[in-house]
Design a protein around this motif. Structure first.
Motif, short mmCIF file in Angstrom:
data_model
loop_
_atom_site.label_atom_id
_atom_site.label_comp_id
_atom_site.label_asym_id
_atom_site.label_seq_id
_atom_site.Cartn_x
_atom_site.Cartn_y
_atom_site.Cartn_z
N VAL A 55 -0.79 2.96 -15.15
CA VAL A 55 -0.66 4.28 -15.78
C VAL A 55 0.70 4.90 -15.46
O VAL A 55 1.35 5.50 -16.34
CB VAL A 55 -1.80 5.21 -15.32
CG1 VAL A 55 -1.57 6.63 -15.82
CG2 VAL A 55 -3.14 4.68 -15.83
N THR A 56 1.17 4.74 -14.23
CA THR A 56 2.47 5.30 -13.86
C THR A 56 3.60 4.62 -14.61
O THR A 56 4.53 5.28 -15.10
CB THR A 56 2.69 5.19 -12.34
OG1 THR A 56 1.60 5.82 -11.66
CG2 THR A 56 3.99 5.86 -11.94
N ILE A 106 1.63 6.74 -8.04
CA ILE A 106 0.95 5.44 -8.07
C ILE A 106 -0.36 5.52 -7.31
O ILE A 106 -1.38 4.96 -7.74
CB ILE A 106 1.87 4.36 -7.48
CG1 ILE A 106 3.07 4.13 -8.40
CG2 ILE A 106 1.11 3.05 -7.26
CD1 ILE A 106 4.12 3.21 -7.82
N GLY A 107 -0.37 6.21 -6.17
CA GLY A 107 -1.60 6.36 -5.40
C GLY A 107 -2.69 7.09 -6.17
O GLY A 107 -3.88 6.79 -6.03
N TYR A 162 7.45 -0.16 -11.81
CA TYR A 162 7.73 -1.56 -12.16
C TYR A 162 8.07 -2.38 -10.92
O TYR A 162 7.67 -3.55 -10.79
CB TYR A 162 8.84 -1.63 -13.22
CG TYR A 162 10.15 -2.26 -12.79
CD1 TYR A 162 10.29 -3.65 -12.71
CD2 TYR A 162 11.26 -1.49 -12.49
CE1 TYR A 162 11.49 -4.23 -12.33
CE2 TYR A 162 12.46 -2.05 -12.11
CZ TYR A 162 12.57 -3.42 -12.04
OH TYR A 162 13.76 -3.99 -11.66
N THR A 163 8.80 -1.79 -9.97
CA THR A 163 9.14 -2.50 -8.74
C THR A 163 7.90 -2.81 -7.92
O THR A 163 7.72 -3.93 -7.41
CB THR A 163 10.13 -1.67 -7.90
OG1 THR A 163 11.25 -1.29 -8.70
CG2 THR A 163 10.62 -2.48 -6.71
N VAL A 164 7.00 -1.84 -7.81
CA VAL A 164 5.75 -2.06 -7.08
C VAL A 164 4.91 -3.12 -7.79
O VAL A 164 4.36 -4.03 -7.16
CB VAL A 164 4.97 -0.74 -6.94
CG1 VAL A 164 3.58 -1.00 -6.36
CG2 VAL A 164 5.73 0.24 -6.05
N GLY A 210 0.82 -1.20 0.00
CA GLY A 210 0.00 0.00 0.00
C GLY A 210 0.86 1.25 0.00
O GLY A 210 2.02 1.21 -0.41
N PRO A 211 0.32 2.39 0.46
CA PRO A 211 1.04 3.66 0.38
C PRO A 211 2.40 3.67 1.07
O PRO A 211 3.34 4.28 0.56
CB PRO A 211 0.07 4.65 1.06
CG PRO A 211 -1.28 4.04 0.86
CD PRO A 211 -1.07 2.57 0.94
N LEU A 212 2.52 3.01 2.24
CA LEU A 212 3.81 3.02 2.92
C LEU A 212 4.87 2.30 2.10
O LEU A 212 6.00 2.78 1.96
CB LEU A 212 3.69 2.37 4.30
CG LEU A 212 3.16 3.24 5.44
CD1 LEU A 212 3.15 2.44 6.73
CD2 LEU A 212 3.99 4.50 5.60
N ARG A 213 4.52 1.14 1.55
CA ARG A 213 5.49 0.42 0.72
C ARG A 213 5.79 1.19 -0.55
O ARG A 213 6.95 1.26 -0.99
CB ARG A 213 4.97 -0.99 0.37
CG ARG A 213 5.98 -1.79 -0.45
CD ARG A 213 5.43 -3.13 -0.90
NE ARG A 213 5.26 -4.05 0.22
CZ ARG A 213 4.84 -5.31 0.08
NH1 ARG A 213 4.53 -5.77 -1.13
NH2 ARG A 213 4.71 -6.09 1.13
N ASP A 214 4.76 1.80 -1.16
CA ASP A 214 4.98 2.58 -2.38
C ASP A 214 5.93 3.74 -2.12
O ASP A 214 6.80 4.05 -2.94
CB ASP A 214 3.64 3.13 -2.91
CG ASP A 214 2.71 2.03 -3.39
OD1 ASP A 214 3.17 0.87 -3.50
OD2 ASP A 214 1.53 2.32 -3.65
#
Length: 460
Positions: A338-339, A331-332, A385-387, A138-142
């Motif tokens: 799209v990103t 990303i969020g 790409y990593t996410v 989620g947002p923290l990992r992103d």
């Protein structure tokens, strides 16, 4: 950055912040180590009397183990403990860097480079998987992966700047020795902060799968790295590529039947893993090729010295860091697909404009502007790409997922420059060849972005 924190379900704990700082510092150091040696190659060759034809082995000796063993070590981290593997990789990096920095013969230096490649294959996927398991999806990992992408690009840029400075002012030996104190600091602190990251399941290693994938990747990377040097029709190159492909095909069959596969086919078939890693292959291969082509343009066409060439990447480096900081927010707001596709499109279109540059020194500034925009898209795509390639997987498979993404990066850095160099060499002149190469680079990037857009359309 504030907006990212406000939308996150929770703030980072003190332990998470310290873990993030240590792991990002290690990743930054490894990125610096990669680029600083490339810039210092001419000075290394002069210092240890490498023939020009043999100098490429300084890079190849690193690339072979760095790519060939990455997937294996990524899975070993899942089974036996990622922190343990990470610390072992850093310890090996210290030994390898000391050996390379104090080398008195070519054999000693090349041994140090092989050990540095092994250390990178151990530490890089372990650090990335420790990062992904330290933060919930989620947002923290992103945000953490965005900062990782920013420092990864910042490390490449810093390495180019420092490499030029060391080669011109001090000694190439510092290119090896510079990361030793950083690695020692991380080694001293990490055991008390970073979680072990060991899978609760009883470890079992797929030996046939490990042997075939490692041998196949070694042969494939060897063939790709030697193709530009020996020629793509050389029997040794063709034999290595054919044998590597055959071993990787055998690996796929072994994994389909193995009771405890090294890389379960179900993971390899996941659209997010498949298309995410294709994005990583494109962004690193085509991005590194443009850095190389820009270096040739600045030195051979515009006539700038190595230090000025290194400084030219400072502004694009700032844009890249900015993109990494904003990566989680992008990303969020827009989503992974799209990103990723948008970042690749920005990279491809910006780098295509380099075909408009001429041979006047005033072109220095349009080059910097195009590279800055392109690097922003480049790092945004790296984060996405990593996410994408590591999302939706349990913690017990994060080592494999990050091993795959790291493998993608290492292979991409191996193939991008030789392929675009071959295109540039076929041109009617240096400038004409560079124009053809950047257009080919942009075309491959944009076609790949379109394919990823369609591939992920129903997934993310």
């Amino acid at each position: 950055m504030t907006a990212v924190l406000e939308t996150a379900p929770a703030r980072m704990s003190g332990r998470q912040r310290t873990t993030l700082l240590l792991l990002l510092g290690a990743q930054f150091m490894l990125a610096v180590d990669f680029s600083i040696l490339n810039v210092a190659l001419p000075a290394i060759g002069a210092g240890l009397h490498f023939r020009l034809a043999d100098l490429q082995w300084v890079a190849t000796a690193f690339a072979l183990p760095a790519a060939g063993f990455t997937l294996l070590f990524g899975r070993i981290g899942d089974l036996f403990g990622r922190r343990r593997l990470f610390l072992a990789g850093l310890a090996l990096l210290v030994v390898a860097s000391l050996l390379g920095g104090l080398a008195q013969t070519q054999a000693q230096l090349l041994t140090g480079r092989v050990l540095q490649g092994l250390a990178t294959a151990m530490a890089t996927p372990a650090a990335l998987s420790l990062l992904t398991t330290a933060f919930p999806e989620g947002p923290l990992r992103d945000r953490a992966l965005g900062l990782n992408g920013a420092l990864l690009s910042g490390g490449f840029t810093t390495g180019a700047l420092v490499g030029g400075l060391l080669a011109d002012v001090l000694s190439w030996r510092y290119a090896f020795l510079l990361n030793v104190p950083v690695a020692l600091i991380v080694l001293a602190v990490a055991p008390f902060v970073v979680e072990s990251g060991r899978s609760p399941q009883r470890p079992r290693l797929d030996v046939p799968g490990a042997a075939t994938v490692t041998a196949g990747l070694l042969l494939l990377v060897y063939g790709l790295s030697q193709g530009a040097h020996l020629g793509w029709t050389n029997p040794v190159v063709l034999g290595a590529l054919a044998a590597g492909a055959a071993l990787l095909a055998a690996f796929w069959r072994i994994e389909a039947r193995a009771a405890a596969p090294l890389a379960p086919i179900s993971i390899l078939r996941r659209p997010t893993v498949r298309w995410g890693n294709l994005g990583g292959l494109l962004v690193f291969a085509m991005g590194s090729a443009v850095v190389f082509l820009s270096t040739i343009y600045l030195q051979d066409v515009l006539g700038y010295p190595p230090l000025a060439t290194g400084l030219a990447f400072g502004i694009p480096g700032v844009a890249a860091v900015f993109a990494g900081v904003l990566g989680g927010r992008l990303i969020g707001r827009f989503g992974r697909r799209v990103t990723l596709v948008g970042g690749l499109a920005v990279q491809g279109l910006s780098f295509a404009t380099l075909a408009l540059l001429g041979d006047a020194r005033v072109m220095y500034w349009p080059l910097l502007a195009a590279l800055a925009v392109g690097f922003f898209g480049h790092v945004a795509a790296i984060v996405a790409y990593t996410v994408t390639a590591t999302s939706g997987l349990p913690d017990g498979e994060q080592g494999l997922a990050t091993g795959l993404s790291t493998l993608t990066q290492q292979v991409a850095l191996t193939i991008g420059i030789p392929l675009m160099s071959a295109v540039a060499a076929a041109g009617p002149s240096v400038l004409g060849g560079l124009h053809a190469a950047v257009l080919a680079d942009a075309a491959i990037t944009l076609v790949g972005a379109f394919a990823i857009h369609r591939g992920l359309r129903r997934v993310v």
